[in-house]
Structures are given as structure tokens and as C-alpha cells.
Design an enzyme around this catalytic site. Structure first.
Site, short mmCIF file in Angstrom:
data_model
loop_
_atom_site.label_atom_id
_atom_site.label_comp_id
_atom_site.label_asym_id
_atom_site.label_seq_id
_atom_site.Cartn_x
_atom_site.Cartn_y
_atom_site.Cartn_z
N GLU A 24 1.02 -1.08 0.40
CA GLU A 24 -0.26 -0.26 0.17
C GLU A 24 0.48 1.31 0.08
OE1 GLU A 24 -2.85 -0.61 -0.83
OE2 GLU A 24 -2.40 -2.47 0.07
N SER A 38 -7.47 -6.95 -3.55
CA SER A 38 -7.19 -5.88 -4.05
C SER A 38 -6.85 -4.64 -2.81
CB SER A 38 -8.33 -5.76 -4.98
OG SER A 38 -9.69 -5.10 -3.89
N HIS A 39 -7.14 -3.50 -2.91
CA HIS A 39 -6.61 -2.42 -2.51
C HIS A 39 -7.97 -2.11 -1.52
CE1 HIS A 39 -4.81 0.97 -1.76
NE2 HIS A 39 -6.35 2.04 -1.93
N MET A 40 -9.23 -2.04 -1.84
CA MET A 40 -10.04 -2.11 -1.10
C MET A 40 -10.14 -3.12 -0.32
SD MET A 40 -10.93 0.97 -0.78
CE MET A 40 -11.36 2.36 -2.72
#
Length: 657
Positions: free
Chosen positions: A459, A613-615
């Protein structure tokens, strides 16, 4: 023809009311031979009836409601004209069919493998591997599409895999485009997940088996690394052993060879150290030097992009792969009852990434401990569409994106469980012992550092390299404006064409005219690209003529149930509304939506978004109930809702009104 139907509930209004829990969408190209279509049995007879109605009315833009009975089949209930101004649409059937025909020919051409690729055929998807649908959307403009290729999908992706211990598939690109729609070459992707030490014959057998498996299970297209091809060794590898043996015909020796190669690769990955994070730190420092330099805007933009590749996206790709392995190890521990779901979530909740920094800084800014200008400077480069020049960054409109974080901040970093990490602390010894039993690195300090640094580092690296990209987009926009071209025009030009101009390969006395000429073709084709519908997974040539959207199993995050009103941010005008205690819907799991986590939202739903995923990481970090990657059909159906129940633990999304 776009056909929405529900063949499970027996309800007479589940589709028209928008309350269907199992809506399906079948898309048929108008010039398709209906006698050769694999039409769902319940829809047999519908298309002949539709064409008959069009003939009677001499009009082909219609909204037709129908029902099906077991005894009498299709019943037409209502026919309404759709008022279409063809001149405004600017697209003809001939335009669409021409682009689709070229896409069919391209698909056939791409079936021939390159020398570095094993496997006799390929299929293509919008979500496998580097999932373009999640990052740039299914119909991106040329600049965004080409930037994603330049920074990751042309070469960086393959370089990372080769350096990590997988097969070297260079110079094969991962990204291809059909009629302006970006797709991942699944055969190339699967080859790049094969350990380099696996022999060619076994590698080919594994790739071809996994491609066939995905074709037979299209609902797994956004979970290929978890459920379709083994790309690391974890504590639940028996599930792969069973499948390879029973469904793939692999013998004991072949499975053992695959297992040994993946175990070796995973062990090496866990001992990579912090070299990737050190490269990102170099990028962080070099950014400020470049930002303050006196070189031209165009030179500075490309310097930022080139730095982003060397010190940003390459180490980011390494960290992303390590983060995948880390999450796989944790998930496999849950699957084997070594960790409970709550213990895994407790660890993930103890992770501290940029989003926690953002909400903490928002509170400090509100309290006067952090200057507002410094707050904007720190996070202003984020933009909802990371690669899209038409998506303005937070700093272009800080009152819209950042100010609400101060005014409405629930400060997840303070309100989240202060005991985060305690469950993990009491359970991690069992996890380390399980790793030792599996002949994986089990040193407590090494393993925990790997888990944390890879997930947090991924991140952080994304945050830093996206800053280079964001400022490069701003500079490109400013340069274009100086030439008499706007952002809209520039969005239709590839980064390769702009690089050619910068290098002196373009001979022109009128840069603005050259830009307009370059943009004209892509701009003229844009309406056709937007009008074309293609499936998320293309397995054969017929998919360009007819397909049904696969029923996608969402990637659920969290264990708490929430009932709340729904706000769909796919509609730009709703971005300024009150999001507090609402379930928010967004099209993709892009890091540019990090501002949501300071707005007291109750839950999150995305159209596209994988399990890693990022989320997914963000939602786990903030203990936010989420359903990611619910798919095109279900997203469209839920967008009509006013109130939803989201229950990740029981894998339920239920329309209440």
C-alpha cells in the site's frame, strides 16, 4: 440485444422492480445467426418474437417486457419505444460490427503462442492477474490504457515475475485490447505463475489444465491466483493436490514436482528482506528533487514516469506478490483451522497503512496539530481514477475530497478496536508451528516481518508511485494546454506518441495541430467503444457475438452485518452527498477512493475488485463490511436499491427496498 431475466424466483416483477437476487444478463449481437446461438432454454423463441415485433413496428429501439411459463413459453407483455437520437449517438451498426470483426480476427491471431509461452491456446479476461477492469475500467481512454501498459503491463509485470523465481515470459505483453476494451492474456499470466525450475512439458500441462478449468468455471475469473492456478505453497495445498489428481490427471510425481518448486519459491519469497521498500524510499526522495528541478514540463513528466517504473512499480509488483503470498498463508491457516476467522481479521486490523495515516492526519488537522496546506500537499496527489487525466486529483478540489474528512471524520484509527493484535498475539505460535511442519520458514520475527512489511509495503509503494504518476499527468495536461489542447483531447493520445514527440521523432511546426490529429481517430471511435458490450471472459470467437455475464461470487470482507441506505458513486453528482452510515457503491477498487474511509460509511460494494485488491486490504484494516467484485449484472441490479443488508460472514447482499 440485452436481455435481463430471472429464471429462479418465479416472481412476476423481480426484474422490473429491481429486487431480483439472481438477475442474469444475456447479450446478443444484432447480426448474430440466432439459429447458432447457445440461448438459455427459457429464452428460446424470444429473439424471433423480438425481430417480428421490430418488423411490425418498423422500429428497433425498444424496451420489451416478457414472461415465460412452463406450458406456453414466451409471452410479450409490453412494448415501449426508446427515444434515440441517432445523430447524437454518432454510432452505426456498421461501425460496431466492423470493430467487432477486427476483434474476432485479433483473437484468432493471438492463439499462436510466442516462444516463451507454453500452451496451445489462450483466453482473455478483464479481472485475472493485474485486473484492468479494477484499475482503469473496461472502456478506458487511450492515455490511461497506454499508461497502465507502460508502467506495469508491457514489461514490468514479467520482469518482476522472472526476478521473483517464476518463468521468464519476456517480451510477452500481458495486456491486449479488443475493440478498445483492455484484457489480460490469461495464457501469458498463467505461464508467469509457473516456477522457473518446472520442466516445459509439465508447465504446458499445468497451464492448459488451468485454462480449461477457468473456462469451465468463469465465475472464478477474478480469483485466479486463489482458486484457478497454484502460484505459491501454503498450508492448504491439499486442495490443489486433489484437483490436479482427480480433474487434471496429474500423477503423484508430477504433483510432487509442482509442490516442491512452489515451496522453494515461497520460502525464498519469505526471506526477500526489505530491499523492495528501500527502492520505494529512493523514489520518495527523488520525487522532491525532480519536483523542484528546472527542466521543462514535458521532460519532468517523463522523468517522473521513468522513475516510477524503476523505483516504483517494479518494487510495488514485488511487494504485491509478497502480499498475495502473505494473505494466502493466512487464509490457508483459517481453512485448516490453525487460525480462526477472527484471529486472521485481528491481525489484518493491526496492519497500519496509508489510509490509517490519512484519517489520523485528518483528525490532527482538525485539531490544529497539522497545517491544512501540508495535509493537502501530503495526500493531494490521490485521484479516483489513478491513470485517468480526466479524473482530477484531491489537490485540484480539496474542499470536495479532503475537507469532509475533517468535518465528518469518525477517525477509524482512534475508534477502531484498541485491542487489535491481541488475538493474533495469542494464536500466532500455532501458525508458526504449522509453517515449520510444512517446511516453510517459521522464525517468528522473519515471518511476522514478512506478513506486515509485504501488506503494508504494498500500500505504501502504491501511494508513492501513484504520486509520480499523478504529478506527471498534471504536467502533461499543463504542457498540452500550452499547445492549445485540453485534457479531453490529450486523453485520446497514447503515452508512446507523446514520448515520440519528446524524443524528436515527430517533425511538426504546429504541436497543437499534431496533437489534434493524433487524437482525432481515437476520439472518433470513442462512441463505438462505449456502445460495444463484451464479456468479462473471452474463451472463443463466439463470445464476440453472444454471451451471458457469469454469476460472480463476491469477495466478502468482514464479519459484522449492516443494514443501511445505498449511495451509488458511479453517478458523479452524488459524490458530494452525505455518506455517513451509508453503504457506498463504486465501480472499481481503486486507491483513489481512499477518501471514503474518513466519511463514516457503513459498508462498501464494488463492481470490480479481487480478494487481494487494494480495497480488500483497506476494508479488513478498518473492519468495514464489504463485498468486492460483485459483477456487472448484480451491480446494476443493486444500484436500483434504496436500502441493503450486507452480511459478509454469511455471504449475503439482500435488497430491502
Amino acid at each position: 440485444f440485452v436481455i435481463n431475466y430471472d429464471d429462479t424466483s418465479n416472481s412476476t416483477d423481480s426484474i422490473t422492480s429491481g429486487l431480483s437476487q439472481d438477475e442474469k444478463t444475456f447479450v446478443v449481437r444484432r447480426d448474430a445467426d440466432i439459429n447458432k446461438l447457445s440461448v438459455p432454454k427459457c429464452l428460446e423463441g424470444l429473439l424471433p418474437a423480438v425481430r417480428e415485433i421490430e418488423g411490425i413496428l418498423n422500429y428497433n429501439s425498444l424496451d420489451i417486457e416478457f414472461c415465460v411459463t412452463a406450458e406456453h413459453g414466451i409471452h410479450i407483455l409490453q412494448v415501449r419505444p426508446l427515444v434515440i437520437d441517432s445523430a447524437k449517438v454518432g454510432v452505426t451498426d456498421k461501425d460496431l460490427f466492423g470493430l467487432l470483426h477486427q476483434a474476432e480476427l485479433q483473437f484468432e491471431t493471438l492463439q499462436s503462442p510466442s516462444p516463451t509461452i507454453q500452451g496451445k491456446r489462450s483466453i482473455f479476461g478483464v479481472m485475472p492477474d493485474w485486473n484492468p477492469a479494477e484499475i482503469i475500467g473496461t472502456k478506458p481512454r487511450l492515455l490511461a490504457n497506454s499508461l497502465y501498459g507502460e508502467l506495469i503491463l508491457d514489461e514490468i509485470w514479467a520482469t518482476q515475475r522472472a526476478e521473483y523465481g517464476y518463468r521468464d515470459v519476456r517480451p510477452h505483453s500481458l495486456l491486449t485490447n479488443f475493440a478498445g476494451h483492455p484484457y489480460i492474456d490469461v495464457r501469458a499470466s498463467f505461464n508467469s505463475f509457473i516456477p522457473k525450475d518446472l520442466n516445459n512439458q509439465l508447465a504446458k500441462k499445468l497451464v492448459e489444465f488451468c485454462i480449461t478449468w477457468l473456462e469451465d468455471h468463469p465465475e472464478e475469473h477474478d480469483k485466479v491466483e486463489f482458486n484457478v492456478i497454484p502460484s505459491c505453497y501454503d498450508l492448504d495445498f491439499n486442495r490443489w493436490t486433489s484437483r490436479l489428481e482427480s480433474a487434471g490427471g496429474f500423477n503423484v510425481e508430477e504433483i510432487q514436482e509442482i509442490k516442491d518448486c512452489l515451496r522453494s519459491l515461497t520460502s525464498n519469497a519469505m526471506q526477500r528482506g526489505d530491499s523492495d521498500l528501500q527502492k520505494v524510499a529512493i523514489l520518495d526522495n527523488r520525487f522532491y528533487e525532480l519536483k523542484e528541478s528546472n527542466i521543462s514540463k514535458l521532460d519532468k513528466a517523463f522523468a517522473l514516469l521513468d522513475d516510477a517504473k524503476v523505483f516504483g512499480t517494479l518494487p510495488f509488483a514485488h511487494l504485491a506478490r509478497s502480499a498475495f503470498i502473505a494473505v494466502s498463508l493466512l487464509n490457508s491457516a483459517v481453512a485448516n483451522s490453525i487460525l480462526s476467522i477472527k484471529e486472521r481479521e485481528d491481525f489484518l486490523n493491526s496492519i497500519r497503512t496509508v489510509s490509517h495515516d490519512l484519517t489520523t492526519d485528518a483528525v490532527n488537522c482538525k485539531k490544529g496539530k497539522l497545517d491544512w496546506k501540508e495535509f493537502v500537499e501530503r495526500y493531494g496527489h490521490l485521484r479516483p481514477g489513478t491513470y485517468d487525466i480526466l479524473s482530477y486529483s484531491y489537490k485540484n478540489d480539496p474542499e470536495r475530497y479532503l475537507r469532509p474528512l475533517l468535518n465528518q471524520s469518525s477517525n477509524y484509527s482512534q475508534s477502531s478496536n484498541s485491542n487489535a493484535g491481541k488475538l493474533w498475539k495469542s494464536s500466532k505460535k500455532g501458525f508458526f508451528k504449522a509453517l515449520e511442519k510444512a517446511s516453510l520458514p517459521s522464525d517468528a520475527e522473519l515471518v511476522e516481518n514478512f506478513l506486515r512489511s509485504s501488506i503494508e509495503g504494498r500500500e505504501y509503494a502504491k501511494f508513492i508511485f501513484s504520486r509520480n504518476l499523478s504529478f506527471a499527468l498534471d504536467l502533461l495536461g499543463e504542457w498540452a494546454e500550452e499547445q492549445g489542447a485540453n485534457h479531453e483531447l490529450l486523453s485520446h493520445i497514447s503515452i508512446a506518441d507523446i514520448r515520440d514527440f519528446k524524443s524528436g521523432s515527430v517533425i511538426t511546426s504546429d504541436v497543437g495541430k499534431w496533437l489534434r490529429e493524433k487524437a482525432s481517430l481515437a476520439s472518433s471511435q470513442r462512441p463505438s467503444v462505449e456502445a460495444i458490450e463484451l464479456p468479462p471472459l473471452i474463451c472463443n470467437r463466439d463470445a464476440f457475438s453472444f454471451f451471458e455475464y457469469p454469476s460472480t461470487q463476491p469477495n466478502f470482507v468482514g464479519s459484522s452485518r449492516v443494514t443501511a441506505r445505498v449511495i451509488n458513486l458511479d453517478q458523479e453528482e452524488s459524490i458530494d452527498c452525505d455518506l455517513e452510515n451509508a453503504i457506498v457503491m463504486i465501480p472499481q477498487a481503486d486507491p483513489g477512493y481512499d477518501w471514503l474511509f474518513g466519511r463514516r460509511i457503513a459498508g462498501l460494494i464494488t463492481k470490480f475488485g479481487g480478494a487481494n485488491s487494494h480495497m480488500a486490504i483497506r476494508a479488513a484494516e478498518f473492519e468495514l463490511p464489504a463485498a468486492l467484485g460483485i459483477g456487472e449484472t448484480r451491480y446494476r441490479a443493486l444500484a436500483k436499491s434504496f436500502e441493503l443488508e450486507l452480511d459478509p460472514a454469511n455471504k449475503i447482499i439482500r435488497t430491502l427496498s
